[in-house]
Design an enzyme around this catalytic site. Structure first.
Site, PDB file in Angstrom:
ATOM      1  N   LYS A 147     -27.238 -28.841   7.573  1.00  0.00           N
ATOM      2  CA  LYS A 147     -25.944 -28.950   6.939  1.00  0.00           C
ATOM      3  C   LYS A 147     -26.872 -28.941   5.666  1.00  0.00           C
ATOM      4  CE  LYS A 147     -21.556 -29.275   8.751  1.00  0.00           C
ATOM      5  NZ  LYS A 147     -20.176 -29.963   9.177  1.00  0.00           N
ATOM      6  N   ASP A 202     -14.375 -28.833   2.781  1.00  0.00           N
ATOM      7  CA  ASP A 202     -14.395 -28.204   3.924  1.00  0.00           C
ATOM      8  C   ASP A 202     -13.043 -28.078   4.538  1.00  0.00           C
ATOM      9  OD1 ASP A 202     -16.201 -29.831   6.162  1.00  0.00           O
ATOM     10  OD2 ASP A 202     -15.909 -31.075   6.038  1.00  0.00           O
ATOM     11  N   GLN A 229     -18.289 -36.523   7.764  1.00  0.00           N
ATOM     12  CA  GLN A 229     -18.562 -35.270   9.058  1.00  0.00           C
ATOM     13  C   GLN A 229     -17.391 -35.749  10.276  1.00  0.00           C
ATOM     14  OE1 GLN A 229     -20.197 -32.649   9.477  1.00  0.00           O
ATOM     15  NE2 GLN A 229     -19.465 -32.742  11.321  1.00  0.00           N
TER      16      GLN A 229
HETATM   17  N1  GUN Z   1     -17.215 -32.007  13.046  1.00  0.00           N
HETATM   18  C1  GUN Z   1     -16.806 -30.584  13.626  1.00  0.00           C
HETATM   19  N2  GUN Z   1     -16.263 -29.672  12.330  1.00  0.00           N
HETATM   20  C2  GUN Z   1     -16.825 -30.189  11.050  1.00  0.00           C
HETATM   21  C3  GUN Z   1     -16.449 -29.687   9.926  1.00  0.00           C
HETATM   22  O1  GUN Z   1     -16.203 -28.542  10.137  1.00  0.00           O
HETATM   23  N3  GUN Z   1     -16.679 -30.431   8.817  1.00  0.00           N
HETATM   24  C4  GUN Z   1     -16.267 -31.638   9.117  1.00  0.00           C
HETATM   25  N4  GUN Z   1     -16.233 -32.943   8.145  1.00  0.00           N
HETATM   26  N5  GUN Z   1     -16.483 -32.209  10.139  1.00  0.00           N
HETATM   27  C5  GUN Z   1     -16.743 -31.533  10.995  1.00  0.00           C
END
Ligand code: GUN
Length: 290
Positions: free
Chosen positions: A52, A119, A96
């Protein structure tokens, strides 16, 4: 059978985002800013967050990583969320998941300001999605719809079967796929579904999002199905340098000969989810500069 190349498609979308960012900056506006909060050292989360941050750099965003050890308290994390909510430099941020067991994930999700929830996990944003309002759509469902559109896979009137009903993938995707303009007829299957095979065999579009490697096999699909594999289970492997490899929910070898389109794992849905996060952050930055 056509392989859906998420890597290539995401590279195209990133270029489009980079062009928009360059224009914003040329117009004297500051570049979009994404902050990621990472707790602990889970291998999967480390990899996702590193991707990311790297993608932010590629498109010209400003990014920041805030790290905590596993023993961070819920209070400390909530304070950080509050600080990020109030920080005018931060357009959007993510915490996350998964979080350690002593932290209430839902409490953290609900503490994020909906305007910065890139998100799309906050109930306000999920609710807006259900109501058909403009919102931040969570990354995986939005990436899947982008792939279907860019590969001109017909959706109107088609039967889309989704295996998995999580708040992050299955449920929001079911809402998106039935929206006006996409117009699929949607069935959501889950662990209590009876006659699963009968249902998946009638799918024109089959989405597997259950986290069970190789769960969907060739006998469960009809000829011509478009298959979207959301599974990314890390399994031990002696064929890779890291000692791990990603395995999808679809048994590629038996399903792909029957499919019209199929996403590989890795390189299918995965790279697209990051694009959706970038798109949401760009949208948050545009909201800021309106
Ligand atoms: N863990 C797995 N996929 C995601 C996501 O798209 N965003 C976040 N914040 N955590 C995750």
């Amino acid at each position: 059978m056509q392989l859906i190349d998420g890597k290539k498609t995401s590279a195209e979308i990133k270029q489009e985002i980079a062009a928009e960012v360059a224009k914003m900056v040329a117009d004297g506006k500051s570049a979009p800013h994404l902050t990621a909060v990472l707790v602990g050292h889970d291998g999967g989360s480390e990899t996702y967050v590193a991707h990311k941050i790297k993608s932010c750099e590629e498109v010209g965003f400003v990014s920041q990583l805030i790290r905590f050890e596993d023993d961070v308290t819920e209070d400390e994390l909530l304070k950080t969320v509050d600080m990020l909510n109030k920080d005018p430099k931060v357009d959007g941020f993510i915490v996350q998941l998964p979080l350690p067991k002593h932290i209430d994930e839902q409490k953290i999700i609900e503490a994020v300001s909906p305007e910065k929830d890139v998100d799309g996990f906050h109930p306000v944003n999920l609710g807006k999605l259900v109501a058909g309002l403009d919102t931040f759509v969570s990354a995986t469902p939005s990436g899947i719809v982008d792939l279907l559109k860019r590969y001109n896979i017909p959706t109107a009137g088609k039967h889309c079967v989704i295996i998995g009903r999580s708040n992050i993938v299955g449920r929001p995707l079911s809402i998106l796929m039935s929206q006006k303009g996409i117009d699929a007829t949607v069935t959501v299957c889950h662990s209590r579904t009876e006659n699963l095979k009968e249902i998946t065999q009638s799918a024109d579009i089959l989405v597997a999002a259950i986290g069970k490697p190789g769960f969907v096999t060739g006998d469960m699909v009809k000829d011509g199905v478009a298959v979207i594999d959301v599974g990314t289970t890390r399994v031990k492997s002696d064929q890779t340098k890291s000692g791990w490899k990603l395995k999808g929910d679809v048994d590629f070898d038996s399903v792909s000969p029957k499919a019209s389109f199929i996403t590989p794992v890795p390189g299918g849905v995965g790279p697209m989810t990051i694009c959706s996060l970038l798109k949401n952050t760009l949208k948050a930055a545009k909201n800021r500069t309106k």
